[in-house]
Design a protein around this motif. Structure first.
Motif, mmCIF file in Angstrom:
data_model
loop_
_atom_site.group_PDB
_atom_site.id
_atom_site.type_symbol
_atom_site.label_atom_id
_atom_site.label_comp_id
_atom_site.label_asym_id
_atom_site.label_seq_id
_atom_site.Cartn_x
_atom_site.Cartn_y
_atom_site.Cartn_z
ATOM 1 N N ASP A 46 0.862 -1.173 0.000
ATOM 2 C CA ASP A 46 0.000 0.000 0.000
ATOM 3 C C ASP A 46 0.897 1.221 0.000
ATOM 4 O O ASP A 46 1.810 1.319 0.833
ATOM 5 C CB ASP A 46 -0.880 0.034 1.261
ATOM 6 C CG ASP A 46 -1.967 -1.023 1.206
ATOM 7 O OD1 ASP A 46 -2.214 -1.584 0.115
ATOM 8 O OD2 ASP A 46 -2.566 -1.293 2.267
ATOM 9 N N TRP A 83 0.817 5.433 0.186
ATOM 10 C CA TRP A 83 -0.058 6.527 0.603
ATOM 11 C C TRP A 83 0.238 7.748 -0.247
ATOM 12 O O TRP A 83 1.297 8.382 -0.107
ATOM 13 C CB TRP A 83 0.161 6.834 2.084
ATOM 14 C CG TRP A 83 0.132 5.595 2.926
ATOM 15 C CD1 TRP A 83 -0.814 4.606 2.914
ATOM 16 C CD2 TRP A 83 1.114 5.195 3.901
ATOM 17 N NE1 TRP A 83 -0.483 3.618 3.819
ATOM 18 C CE2 TRP A 83 0.688 3.965 4.441
ATOM 19 C CE3 TRP A 83 2.293 5.764 4.379
ATOM 20 C CZ2 TRP A 83 1.411 3.288 5.420
ATOM 21 C CZ3 TRP A 83 3.017 5.084 5.354
ATOM 22 C CH2 TRP A 83 2.571 3.873 5.863
ATOM 23 N N ARG A 109 -1.306 -1.123 -4.247
ATOM 24 C CA ARG A 109 -2.454 -0.216 -4.157
ATOM 25 C C ARG A 109 -1.965 1.177 -3.782
ATOM 26 O O ARG A 109 -1.071 1.313 -2.954
ATOM 27 C CB ARG A 109 -3.441 -0.702 -3.086
ATOM 28 C CG ARG A 109 -3.953 -2.108 -3.303
ATOM 29 C CD ARG A 109 -5.116 -2.413 -2.388
ATOM 30 N NE ARG A 109 -4.824 -2.134 -0.976
ATOM 31 C CZ ARG A 109 -5.743 -2.131 -0.006
ATOM 32 N NH1 ARG A 109 -7.010 -2.366 -0.294
ATOM 33 N NH2 ARG A 109 -5.402 -1.883 1.251
ATOM 34 N N LEU A 126 -3.339 4.530 -2.047
ATOM 35 C CA LEU A 126 -4.467 4.938 -1.208
ATOM 36 C C LEU A 126 -4.469 6.449 -1.016
ATOM 37 O O LEU A 126 -3.398 7.056 -0.835
ATOM 38 C CB LEU A 126 -4.374 4.256 0.167
ATOM 39 C CG LEU A 126 -4.273 2.730 0.146
ATOM 40 C CD1 LEU A 126 -4.154 2.180 1.571
ATOM 41 C CD2 LEU A 126 -5.486 2.105 -0.548
ATOM 42 N N ASP A 127 -5.665 7.052 -1.035
ATOM 43 C CA ASP A 127 -5.744 8.496 -0.776
ATOM 44 C C ASP A 127 -5.827 8.748 0.730
ATOM 45 O O ASP A 127 -5.786 7.803 1.532
ATOM 46 C CB ASP A 127 -6.912 9.123 -1.551
ATOM 47 C CG ASP A 127 -8.267 8.609 -1.075
ATOM 48 O OD1 ASP A 127 -8.329 8.010 0.021
ATOM 49 O OD2 ASP A 127 -9.258 8.813 -1.805
ATOM 50 N N GLY A 139 -8.023 6.645 2.806
ATOM 51 C CA GLY A 139 -7.809 5.198 2.763
ATOM 52 C C GLY A 139 -8.479 4.535 1.567
ATOM 53 O O GLY A 139 -8.531 3.304 1.473
ATOM 54 N N GLN A 140 -9.012 5.348 0.655
ATOM 55 C CA GLN A 140 -9.661 4.790 -0.544
ATOM 56 C C GLN A 140 -8.621 4.493 -1.622
ATOM 57 O O GLN A 140 -7.645 5.245 -1.770
ATOM 58 C CB GLN A 140 -10.667 5.797 -1.113
ATOM 59 C CG GLN A 140 -11.800 6.161 -0.176
ATOM 60 C CD GLN A 140 -12.672 4.956 0.150
ATOM 61 O OE1 GLN A 140 -13.156 4.267 -0.752
ATOM 62 N NE2 GLN A 140 -12.824 4.663 1.436
#
Ligand SMILES: Nc1ncnc2c1ncn2[C@@H]1O[C@H](COP(=O)(O)OP(=O)(O)OP(=O)(O)O)[C@@H](O)[C@H]1O
Ligand SMILES: Cc1ncc(C[n+]2csc(CCOP(=O)(O)O)c2C)c(N)n1
Ligand SMILES: [Mg+2]
Length: 328
Positions: free
Chosen positions: A232, A234, A301, A303-304, A307-308
């Motif tokens: 992930d 950020w 992934r 993520l914004d 957390g989306q």
């Protein structure tokens, strides 16, 4: 009159005294000792006129950049430079160009203690082609390999991202003229700084590293693939260059996530090293940003802040795929 023969050019622009224990330019091979307990790190990167640099590129900066992008690979392995070689293909002999190019090259070679010890010089039927090989050494078991990342590691990025790609878009006219932004970003494109010290201090501390040449998602993706991990990232934690502020948000994201030519290090390390890595960054004067975490699986992934998952349709630079590659 200036002598233009192949051997005159080599002697004039490329042969320099090499450190005492090395045999440099002039024999069939260069020779150099390796320190005990170290292994050899070797990497080659080419620069091709029209593809990596424009015909009117400033030759002194080009000499710097050609070596810098290669040293960046040593940095990403945690290796200390030993020496380099330069293969050069030139359509014509232009002494002013060679003088400036070799000055830029040798200046960085001196600064990074990476003397030019050999190479090859030929005539080119088309543009200028450069191929540089760097040789370095790294303590056995300390190299920052792409396959050494572990689930649970933090993901870090040095410096800032996006300036070089933004400058390139401005230079190529892919964005409307913006002299202010170009002035702020052009040095990142023309004269990248290889993160050699950071890489060396991370060797034995961080797990995996890569230098961001093609774009963060693509290059970090190589670590994930080699290490069989997912991650992930950020978006809000990514260290955007200040010149990216106020850009259209989707363009800003694309430049940040997929912009090439950054030559920053992306590395992974156990969370217990957080504080030491931050201290190291401060001591070296190189910002380090913690930008994500490694997870099980194989998905990368983004993520914004909420957390989306942010959908991304780009990865980065590839010589043979659209829209960057233009080979039929
Ligand atoms: N023609 C080739 N022959 C043998 N190995 C190659 C060749 N081209 C690339 N490689 C190897 O493939 C691997 C990936 O190369 P790549 O050029 O993508 O990495 P990089 O140099 O770190 O990235 P970049 O060139 O974008 O800065 C490296 O181990 C490289 O040595
Ligand atoms: C004139 C011009 N056009 C395009 C670019 C962008 N570019 C070329 S190669 C590359 C990735 C790294 O190279 P490699 O993967 O070959 O090591 C990038 C981002 C540039 N710098 N100059
Ligand atoms: Mg390469």
């Amino acid at each position: 009159m200036q002598a233009d023969g192949e051997f005159d050019l080599i002697a004039r622009y490329f042969k320099r005294p090499s450190p005492g224990r090395m045999l440099g330019v002039g024999d069939d091979c260069a020779l150099m000792p390796l320190s005990a307990g170290c292994e050899l790190a070797v990497s080659t990167d080419m620069l091709v006129e029209g593809r990596h640099f424009l015909t009117d590129a400033d030759p002194e900066s080009l000499g710097h950049k050609a070596l810098a992008v290669n040293l960046s690979d040593l940095a990403a392995m945690g290796a200390r430079p030993l020496a380099c070689t330069l293969a050069l293909s030139l359509p014509v002999v232009n002494h002013a160009w060679l003088e400036a190019f070799s000055a830029g090259f040798h200046a960085l070679a001196r600064e990074s203690q990476c003397p030019l010890v050999g190479g090859d010089t030929t005539r080119s039927e088309s543009g200028v082609v450069l191929s540089i090989t760097v040789l370095g050494e790294v303590r056995r078991t300390h190299a920052l390999r792409r396959d050494a990342a572990r689930v649970g590691d933090d993901v870090w990025v040095s410096g800032t991202l996006g300036a070089a790609d933004l400058a390139l878009r401005l230079v190529l006219g892919r964005l409307p003229p913006d002299p202010e932004r170009l002035r702020a970003t052009r040095p990142a494109l023309d004269r990248p700084t290889p993160r050699l010290k950071l890489g060396r201090y991370l060797a034995g501390v961080a797990h995996a590293a890569i230098d961001v040449s093609d774009g963060l998602l693509q290059d970090f993706g190589h670590i994930l693939k080699a290490s069989h991990c997912g991650a992930d990232l950020w978006l809000d934690a990514l260290p955007a260059h200040p010149a990216l502020a106020d850009l259209d948000e989707s363009l800003r994201r694309e430049i940040l996530l997929a912009g090439g030519d950054a030559y920053e290090l992306c590395f992974t390390a156990r969370p217990l090293w957080r504080e030491q890595i931050e201290v190291l960054g401060r001591q070296l004067g190189v910002p380090v940003a913690r930008v994500g975490t490694l997870v099980r699986g194989q998905d990368l992934r983004v993520l914004d802040g909420a957390g989306q998952v942010v959908p991304v349709a780009y990865r980065g630079f590839d010589h043979f795929s659209e829209p960057c590659g233009d080979i039929a």
